[in-house]
Write an enzyme that holds these catalytic residues in place. Structure first.
Site, short mmCIF file in Angstrom:
data_model
loop_
_atom_site.label_atom_id
_atom_site.label_comp_id
_atom_site.label_asym_id
_atom_site.label_seq_id
_atom_site.Cartn_x
_atom_site.Cartn_y
_atom_site.Cartn_z
N SER A 83 2.53 -9.71 0.83
CA SER A 83 1.85 -8.42 0.88
C SER A 83 1.79 -7.80 2.27
O SER A 83 1.47 -6.62 2.40
CB SER A 83 0.42 -8.54 0.34
OG SER A 83 0.42 -8.69 -1.05
N LYS A 135 3.62 -4.62 2.72
CA LYS A 135 3.06 -3.34 2.30
C LYS A 135 2.81 -2.41 3.48
O LYS A 135 3.04 -1.19 3.40
CB LYS A 135 1.74 -3.56 1.56
CG LYS A 135 1.86 -4.31 0.24
CD LYS A 135 0.48 -4.67 -0.30
CE LYS A 135 0.56 -5.42 -1.61
NZ LYS A 135 -0.76 -5.89 -2.09
N TYR A 157 10.16 -4.26 -5.04
CA TYR A 157 8.92 -4.74 -4.42
C TYR A 157 8.92 -6.26 -4.30
O TYR A 157 8.52 -6.82 -3.27
CB TYR A 157 7.72 -4.26 -5.23
CG TYR A 157 6.40 -4.82 -4.76
CD1 TYR A 157 5.82 -4.39 -3.57
CD2 TYR A 157 5.74 -5.81 -5.50
CE1 TYR A 157 4.62 -4.91 -3.13
CE2 TYR A 157 4.53 -6.33 -5.07
CZ TYR A 157 3.99 -5.88 -3.88
OH TYR A 157 2.79 -6.41 -3.44
N TYR A 207 -8.10 -6.50 1.69
CA TYR A 207 -8.54 -6.33 0.31
C TYR A 207 -10.04 -6.04 0.22
O TYR A 207 -10.57 -5.29 1.03
CB TYR A 207 -8.13 -7.55 -0.54
CG TYR A 207 -6.65 -7.80 -0.50
CD1 TYR A 207 -5.75 -6.78 -0.81
CD2 TYR A 207 -6.13 -9.03 -0.11
CE1 TYR A 207 -4.38 -6.99 -0.78
CE2 TYR A 207 -4.77 -9.26 -0.08
CZ TYR A 207 -3.90 -8.23 -0.41
OH TYR A 207 -2.56 -8.44 -0.36
N VAL A 254 -0.25 -13.59 0.56
CA VAL A 254 -0.65 -14.79 -0.17
C VAL A 254 0.17 -16.03 0.19
O VAL A 254 -0.15 -17.13 -0.26
CB VAL A 254 -0.63 -14.57 -1.70
CG1 VAL A 254 -1.65 -13.53 -2.10
CG2 VAL A 254 0.76 -14.20 -2.18
#
Length: 336
Positions: free
Chosen positions: A75, A78, A201, A253, A271
Site C-alpha cells: 500500500s 498508493k 493495482y 489508515y 501490509v
C-alpha cells in the site's frame, strides 16, 4: 498564489547515525503484532526481520539491520501513484474523483463506499487507490502499468521489478478488491474495466523494494520532487505538498489521527511491514518489520519512527518559544 517554504535541517551526520542505531537497538526485540496471513506469500516472511533507513535531501543515507532484504511495497505504492496521477492530471481532477478525507474505517472497507454514496474519500484506502490507478494515463492497461513502474522506479532511483510469487498469491486472494472495484464502477468512479484496474493495482503493490529504496522515495517527496540521489525531477513541488497532506490525513489508515498526535510526520504503511515517514525539506525515515497492528501498520516500525521523530526533531507540529530576553507578559502585550 506562490507559497513560501520554511524548513529546518537534520542534526549532524554522526548524531543521525547514532540515533538510527539507538532506535534499532531499542525495538529490535519487540515481538508483538501479527503478519498479514490473508496473503499467503506474506505469511511466510521471517517475522524477525527489521531494518531502518534515514535519507536526507542531500542524498545521504543512514541504514541498519536487514537492509539488503527486499519486500513488496504494497500500500505504500498508493502515495506515489497518487503523486503520479496528480502530476499528470492536476490536483483538482484527482481530488474530485478520489477525495482527501479520512474514512475512519479499515482500508478495505466496503461500508465506507456505501456510506459516502460511492465516493472513495481518500487515495490511501483501497477504494481510493483503485480509483487513482484507473486514472493513470495510458491507451492500454499495459501502458498504464509501464508508466506506474517507471515512475516508482524514478522515485527509488533504480529500476524496480515485480515479485511474481507475491503477485500471483495476491491475484488469487484479492476477491475483496475486485468487489470494491466493481462497486466503484457501479457508482461511476471507475470508467474502465474494474478487474483490469485491480490487476494493475495488484502489480504495483507487488513491486520489490528494500528499506533504502523507501527512504529515498520518501526523501524525493521531502525535496520538492527531486530524487536526492539521482538528481532527477520526478514530480513538481506542488504535487509533493498535496501528496504529503493526503498522507497526513490518511496514510496510517484509521490510526492516522493518533499517529499525527504522537509522531507528527506524514507517513504511509504497507501490509508487508514497510513504513515511510516524510518531513518536508529534511528527509525521510523508512522501516521494515513484518508484524502488524490491527490497522495494518508495522508495530516495530511505528515505535522506531516515533523515537526518531522525537530525537531528530522531525515532528512538523513541534516548536519552541524563541528566547527574546523579554518577560512573557511583555511579549504578549507587544503582540497585541
Amino acid at each position: 498564489m506562490r507559497q513560501n517554504v520554511y524548513t529546518g535541517v537534520l542534526p549532524d551526520w554522526d548524531d543521525v547515525e547514532r540515533l538510527v542505531a539507538q532506535a534499532f537497538d531499542r525495538y529490535r526485540d519487540r515481538d508483538d503484532g501479527a503478519q498479514a496471513d490473508y496473503i499467503p506469500a506474506l505469511a511466510e516472511v521471517d517475522p524477525n526481520l527489521f531494518a531502518i533507513a534515514a535519507a536526507d535531501v542531500n542524498g545521504g543515507v543512514h541504514k541498519i539491520g536487514s537492509v539488503d532484504v527486499s519486500f513488496t511495497i504494497q500500500s505504500i505504492s498508493k502515495a506515489f501513484v497518487y503523486a503520479l496521477a496528480c502530476d499528470r492530471l492536476g490536483r483538482d481532477a484527482v481530488r474530485d474523483r478520489v477525495g482527501v478525507d479520512n474514512t475512519g474505517l479499515p482500508f478495505d472497507s466496503v461500508m465506507a463506499i456505501e456510506l459516502q454514496k460511492g465516493h472513495p474519500r481518500n487515495p490511501m484506502v483501497n477504494a481510493g487507490a483503485l480509483t487513482t490507478t484507473s486514472l493513470v494515463p495510458g491507451e492500454t492497461f499495459g501502458e498504464q502499468w509501464q508508466l506506474i513502474r517507471e515512475t516508482l522506479s524514478a522515485f527509488a532511483g533504480r529500476e524496480l521489478q515485480v515479485d511474481e510469487q507475491v503477485y500471483r498469491s495476491e491475484a488469487l486472494t484479492n476477491q475483496r478488491n475486485r468487489a470494491i472495484a466493481q462497486l466503484l464502477e457501479s457508482y461511476g468512479r471507475i470508467d474502465v474495466d474494474p478487474l483490469e484496474v485491480v490487476d494493475v493495482y495488484t502489480r504495483q503493490c507487488s513491486l520489490l523494494v528494500d528499506v533504502t529504496d523507501l527512504a529515498v522515495m520518501g526523501a524525493t517527496l521531502a525535496d520538492g520532487g527531486v530524487n536526492p540521489v539521482t538528481g532527477a525531477t520526478v514530480v513538481s513541488p506542488d504535487v509533493c505538498r498535496d501528496t504529503l497532506a493526503a498522507l497526513a490525513a490518511s496514510g496510517m489508515y484509521e490510526r492516522s489521527g493518533e499517529w499525527l498526535f504522537e509522531v507528527g510526520i506524514p507517513a504511509k504503511s504497507g501490509v508487508s511491514g514497510g513504513i515511510v515517514a516524510i518531513t518536508p525539506g529534511k528527509g525521510a525515515i523508512a522501516t521494515f518489520a513484518p508484524p502488524l497492528d490491527e490497522a495494518g501498520n508495522s508495530v516495530r516500525g511505528q515505535l522506531a519512527i516515533g523515537y526518531l521523530s522525537r530525537t531528530l526533531g522531525l515532528n512538523v507540529f513541534a516548536s519552541a518559544a524563541r528566547a527574546t530576553g523579554r518577560p512573557l507578559r511583555e511579549r504578549v502585550v507587544a503582540a497585541e
